[in-house]
Design an enzyme around this catalytic site. Structure first.
Site: not given
Ligand SMILES: Nc1ncnc2c1ncn2[C@@H]1O[C@H](COP(=O)(O)OP(=O)(O)OP(=O)(O)O)[C@@H](O)[C@H]1O
Ligand SMILES: [Mg+2]
Length: 334
Positions: A220, A222-223, A225, A252
């Site tokens: 994953s 973040g923004a 994808g 999650d």
């Molecule tokens: N700013 C954003 N805009 C669009 N989609 C987002 C954004 N932030 C997160 N996402 C979506 O959420 C998914 C998971 O986010 P991220 O990669 O931040 O996970 P993480 O760091 O494991 O989060 P957490 O551990 O807090 O649950 C991304 O793959 C994306 O699909």
């Molecule tokens: Mg996580």
């Protein structure tokens, strides 16, 4: 059955403020108390979308009792494992631009007996051909060898192991032959020991985890994808979010969405045999990633660690690209 395991769950207080001023009195515009922990979130997201799962949760002290009460009140099928130390509390502060500040307690240590009881519960609840989804940080003091042993027991029992964690435990899960790993960009960079600045870097790192023994890697970003690398190849995608409110639990929700499709695809009672036999595997991976991105984006649009239900999903906003531009630099900070 999907069984989530949260080794270090929490009581999560989420507070929204106009703007966080360090050292000043800050006024909350809203506050909520939620059951917390990454495996717990996966179970809550699945429940919100009508997918059955159960949550194995160590539970200690008054905080542990409150955590279990909140989960039961939500309708989660909880398997509480009593432990001596008190369950931790975490605080998340969110500002209107989506900036989140977290203060996490370390949580209680688990004795070897408590950890064995958690493992036994997970194996018993999963049943034959089940999915064991271990998420979140290991509790303080838990040796990597103990987590590796947990992974080997799950895989050795013929179950599908899914792991969302970091550091040596993430590496141990890959080596043990986890079916799926869900690192974020920072976790993936850390475990391979180099920065990841493009989609190509992420794909190479995910392939490295597969070379250690993992079946599939859902990274994953973040923004930016997410990227899925499995035995069928590479698929990437994203889903723009107009007004991000809280990224807590987005990973999650993403994982839960992925499992909702993947487990339904593998489980005979939910898929007619003819459909299962004829389904193209690549399209299965794309479908799972598509659903994952819809759930992840929806979680980001919701406050705190609220998990999205069907009414929160905007599947038409998801963009899937099976021939990704691998040299594209990643935009979001990581
Ligand atoms: N700013 C954003 N805009 C669009 N989609 C987002 C954004 N932030 C997160 N996402 C979506 O959420 C998914 C998971 O986010 P991220 O990669 O931040 O996970 P993480 O760091 O494991 O989060 P957490 O551990 O807090 O649950 C991304 O793959 C994306 O699909
Ligand atoms: Mg996580």
């Amino acid at each position: 059955m999907i069984v989530t395991v949260t080794l270090n769950p929490s009581l999560d207080r989420s507070i929204e403020v106009g703007r966080l001023e360090r050292g000043e009195v800050n006024r909350a515009t809203s506050a909520s108390l939620d059951p917390g922990g990454k495996g717990v979130n996966v179970s809550r997201a699945l429940l919100a979308n009508g997918v059955p799962s159960c949550a194995v949760v160590p539970c200690g002290g008054d905080e542990g009792g409150q955590l279990i009460r909140l989960l039961v009140a939500e309708g989660v099928d909880v398997r509480a494992v009593p432990i001596a130390g008190p369950t931790r509390s975490n605080v998340t502060i969110t500002e209107p631009d989506g900036t989140t500040t977290k203060i996490n307690e370390p949580g209680p240590e688990l004795s070897p007996g408590e950890f064995a009881a958690i493992t036994d519960q997970a194996l018993a609840a999963a049943g034959p051909d089940g999915w064991v989804v271990a998420c979140g940080s290991a509790p303080p003091g838990l040796p990597t060898s103990a987590f590796a042993e947990f992974c080997h027991r799950v895989v050795g029992a013929g179950l599908h192991l899914v792991v969302d964690t970091s550091g040596p435990a993430l590496r141990a899960a890959a080596v043990a032959g986890a079916a799926l790993l869900k690192p974020n960009r920072a976790e993936l960079a850390e475990v391979v020991g180099r920065p990841l600045v493009s989609v190509r870097d992420v794909v190479a790192a995910a392939r490295e985890l597969r070379s250690w023994g993992a079946g599939a890697v859902l990274a994953s970003l973040g923004a930016d994808g997410a990227v899925l690398v499995d035995g069928h190849g590479v698929v990437t995608g994203d889903a723009p979010v107009v007004r991000p409110r809280s990224s807590v639990g987005a990973g999650d929700a993403l994982l839960a969405g992925f499992l909702a499709v993947t487990v339904a695809r593998n489980a005979p009672p939910r898929v007619p045999p003819s459909e299962k036999q004829t389904e193209n595997h690549t399209s299965g991976s794309r479908r799972a990633l598509h659903e994952a991105l819809a759930w992840g984006a929806a979680a980001v649009s919701l406050p705190g660690s609220r998990m999205p239900g069907p009414a929160d999903l905007s599947r038409d906003r998801v963009r899937i690209d099976s021939q990704p531009d691998e040299v594209r630099p990643l935009l979001a900070s990581g």
